[in-house]
Design an enzyme around this catalytic site. Structure first.
Site, PDB file in Angstrom:
ATOM      1  N   ASN A  18      36.743  34.295  49.409  1.00 12.42           N
ATOM      2  CA  ASN A  18      35.349  34.582  49.043  1.00 12.42           C
ATOM      3  C   ASN A  18      34.860  33.547  48.034  1.00 12.42           C
ATOM      4  O   ASN A  18      35.608  32.649  47.648  1.00 12.42           O
ATOM      5  CB  ASN A  18      35.222  36.011  48.493  1.00 12.42           C
ATOM      6  N   ASP A  44      44.577  48.723  46.342  1.00 14.12           N
ATOM      7  CA  ASP A  44      43.575  48.555  45.298  1.00 14.12           C
ATOM      8  C   ASP A  44      44.287  48.378  43.956  1.00 14.12           C
ATOM      9  O   ASP A  44      44.917  49.302  43.444  1.00 14.12           O
ATOM     10  CB  ASP A  44      42.638  49.766  45.270  1.00 14.12           C
ATOM     11  N   ILE A  45      44.205  47.175  43.404  1.00 13.44           N
ATOM     12  CA  ILE A  45      44.988  46.840  42.208  1.00 13.44           C
ATOM     13  C   ILE A  45      44.570  47.707  41.030  1.00 13.44           C
ATOM     14  O   ILE A  45      45.401  48.348  40.376  1.00 13.44           O
ATOM     15  CB  ILE A  45      44.810  45.338  41.867  1.00 13.44           C
ATOM     16  N   VAL A  46      43.254  47.712  40.746  1.00 14.91           N
ATOM     17  CA  VAL A  46      42.806  48.409  39.540  1.00 14.91           C
ATOM     18  C   VAL A  46      43.036  49.918  39.655  1.00 14.91           C
ATOM     19  O   VAL A  46      43.409  50.578  38.677  1.00 14.91           O
ATOM     20  CB  VAL A  46      41.337  48.036  39.201  1.00 14.91           C
ATOM     21  N   PHE A  50      35.074  45.822  37.748  1.00 18.38           N
ATOM     22  CA  PHE A  50      33.808  45.139  38.021  1.00 18.38           C
ATOM     23  C   PHE A  50      33.265  45.640  39.348  1.00 18.38           C
ATOM     24  O   PHE A  50      34.039  46.006  40.242  1.00 18.38           O
ATOM     25  CB  PHE A  50      34.009  43.617  38.083  1.00 18.38           C
ATOM     26  N   LYS A  77      32.556  53.928  41.991  1.00 15.50           N
ATOM     27  CA  LYS A  77      33.846  53.232  41.799  1.00 15.50           C
ATOM     28  C   LYS A  77      34.506  53.644  40.488  1.00 15.50           C
ATOM     29  O   LYS A  77      35.729  53.781  40.420  1.00 15.50           O
ATOM     30  CB  LYS A  77      33.622  51.712  41.806  1.00 15.50           C
ATOM     31  N   LYS A 101      38.032  55.272  41.202  1.00 14.75           N
ATOM     32  CA  LYS A 101      39.203  54.465  40.803  1.00 14.75           C
ATOM     33  C   LYS A 101      39.768  54.915  39.461  1.00 14.75           C
ATOM     34  O   LYS A 101      40.738  54.356  38.978  1.00 14.75           O
ATOM     35  CB  LYS A 101      38.825  52.980  40.761  1.00 14.75           C
TER      36      LYS A 101
HETATM   37  O1  C5P Z   1      36.034  45.350  45.769  1.00  7.74           O
HETATM   38  P1  C5P Z   1      35.486  46.460  44.899  1.00  7.74           P
HETATM   39  O2  C5P Z   1      34.005  46.453  44.784  1.00  7.74           O
HETATM   40  O3  C5P Z   1      36.072  47.803  45.190  1.00  7.74           O
HETATM   41  O4  C5P Z   1      35.990  46.049  43.415  1.00  7.74           O
HETATM   42  C1  C5P Z   1      35.742  46.881  42.317  1.00  7.74           C
HETATM   43  C2  C5P Z   1      36.796  46.623  41.271  1.00  7.74           C
HETATM   44  O5  C5P Z   1      38.084  46.865  41.812  1.00  7.74           O
HETATM   45  C3  C5P Z   1      36.855  45.226  40.724  1.00  7.74           C
HETATM   46  O6  C5P Z   1      37.160  45.342  39.358  1.00  7.74           O
HETATM   47  C4  C5P Z   1      38.013  44.558  41.464  1.00  7.74           C
HETATM   48  O7  C5P Z   1      38.637  43.555  40.690  1.00  7.74           O
HETATM   49  C5  C5P Z   1      38.930  45.740  41.666  1.00  7.74           C
HETATM   50  N1  C5P Z   1      39.734  45.660  42.893  1.00  7.74           N
HETATM   51  C6  C5P Z   1      41.101  45.599  42.782  1.00  7.74           C
HETATM   52  N2  C5P Z   1      41.865  45.549  43.910  1.00  7.74           N
HETATM   53  C7  C5P Z   1      41.307  45.580  45.125  1.00  7.74           C
HETATM   54  C8  C5P Z   1      39.918  45.637  45.259  1.00  7.74           C
HETATM   55  C9  C5P Z   1      39.150  45.679  44.126  1.00  7.74           C
HETATM   56  O8  C5P Z   1      41.621  45.561  41.666  1.00  7.74           O
HETATM   57  N3  C5P Z   1      42.085  45.519  46.195  1.00  7.74           N
END
Ligand code: C5P
Length: 401
Positions: free
Chosen positions: A210, A306-308, A323, A337, A341
């Site tokens: 991206n 999803d890392i966060v 973010f 979110k 999350k």
């Molecule tokens: O992509 P998305 O809008 O869900 O991202 C929202 C937040 O989640 C951001 O802080 C992004 O860094 C985090 N994220 C993440 N791992 C992912 C997708 C998003 O940590 N696979």
């Protein structure tokens, strides 16, 4: 107020080719409000004239210990007491050796002995001279004595060699001067920040990614460092340099970022997920380059973790900021979110607006907590980052109490 406003900086110049860049450093420090007085060694005067430095600093240049006029007023002691900070740039192998030995055979070395002020050295020399056992021993000694070492950087040198020994860029020295005087309100905190894009391989030569430049995450890392935090920056592939002083963990794919983030998140106080992580990866990465034999092709994609959200499900979880880059219904999606999350805060931006967000120098954010929201209006990413870091800390402290 600017961090350097009214700060008294003695800028010592020794005799290296990088001395020709110092008028620009003086100019930039002055622009930010510092009062700069320049001291030159004999060697420095072979590269740049005192007149130039007098003109840009707006102060008389001191270059002699035996200057009868200046010493009428005990000039070297007066300067030593005046300084809030002494920066020696460029710092040659010779001046480093003389300072280490405690010599006082010219004005600059005498100042170093006579001052209580902190001293920062910006080494500049040939890479072989930098790596020489004597130089390394001197630098280690000065480090132990509390001198600040600003550099050296790596790259092409005046002599044609490539390696460690270049003086840091002027912008980096200005940043470090700011860091030096900045309010260290994050002292004792450890921030882990994810930044930049991830790359999801299709085959050995292609990937899906991206437009994230990493600029926002890197600016947050810089602002957190400046405020005294220990910073670990887990970064996807970007074209910018990490701030000096942070621990950089380079990664390529979302999987790698996930692994590193979960590892470091266990050790930190604050986790900032600024990375633009790919939502999907290729199910089966081709081992060899895919040939264009077919008119159409299909890729099967599978969802990335999803890392966060995974950091937020750790038992001993840090304070967590996500973010949300959105193109519509910003508040609605951002709040969704935040809840889904399980984050403490989410910083949302409207990437559909031109001149802000992805790959831009500028940004505007709204920071949401479960109960309130704060606008950070359009500004360059450094300014946004500074405000954001301070706001995050306020929320962090409120949660502790
Ligand atoms: O992509 P998305 O809008 O869900 O991202 C929202 C937040 O989640 C951001 O802080 C992004 O860094 C985090 N994220 C993440 N791992 C992912 C997708 C998003 O940590 N696979």
């Amino acid at each position: 107020m600017q961090i350097l406003q009214d700060k008294k900086i003695v800028l010592g110049i020794s005799g290296g080719i990088a001395a020709y860049k110092i008028p620009e450093l003086v100019r930039r420090l002055k622009e930010q409000g510092a009062n700069v007085r320049v001291v030159m060694t004999e060697g420095a005067k072979a590269f740049i004239t005192p007149l130039t430095l007098q003109a840009v600093s707006g102060n008389a240049v001191a270059d002699s210990l035996l200057d009868t006029q200046a010493e009428l007023a005990m000039g070297h002691i007066e300067l030593a007491k005046w300084a809030d900070l002494i920066i020696i740039a460029p710092a040659t192998a010779d001046i480093i050796a003389r300072i280490t030995a405690g010599m006082a055979n010219d004005l600059l070395t005498t100042l170093c002995l006579a001052t209580n002020a902190p001293i920062a050295l910006a080494p500049a020399m040939n890479q072989q001279m930098w790596h020489a056992v004597a130089t390394q021993a001197n630098v280690a000694t000065l480090n132990e004595r509390g001198y600040h070492l600003w550099g050296p950087g790596s790259g092409e040198q005046a002599c044609g060699d490539i390696g460690l020994g270049r003086m840091l860029e002027i912008s980096e020295l200005v940043n470090l001067s700011n860091d030096f005087f900045a309010d260290k309100y994050l002292q004792g905190q450890h921030w882990v920040i994810t930044a930049g894009p991830t790359r999801e391989a299709i085959d050995p030569v292609r990937y899906i990614s991206n437009h994230s430049s990493g600029k926002m995450g890197y600016a947050i890392a810089q602002a957190a460092l400046r405020a005294g935090a220990e910073v670990t920056l887990i970064s996807g592939a970007v074209a910018i340099s990490p701030p000096i002083g942070c621990q950089l963990i380079p990664v390529i794919s979302a999987d790698e970022m996930h692994q590193q983030a979960l590892n470091y998140a266990k050790k930190c106080t604050t986790f900032v997920a600024c990375a633009a992580v790919a939502d999907y990866r290729v199910a089966n990465i081709a081992e060899q380059k895919i040939k264009k034999t077919n008119d159409a092709m299909q890729l099967e994609l599978v969802k990335n973790d999803d890392i966060v959200a995974d950091v937020a499900s750790l038992t001993d979880k840090p304070f967590i900021i996500g973010f949300a880059a959105e193109t519509q219904n910003v508040e609605h999606y951002a709040r969704g979110k935040l809840m889904r999350k399980n984050l403490d805060l989410i910083a949302a931006n409207d990437v559909a607006k031109s001149g802000q967000g992805f790959n831009s120098e500028n940004n505007a954010l709204t920071l949401f907590s479960a109960i309130d929201k704060t606008e950070i209006p359009l500004a360059n990413k450094q300014i946004i980052a500074k405000k954001l870091v301070s706001l995050i800390n306020q929320h962090f402290l409120a949660k502790q109490n």
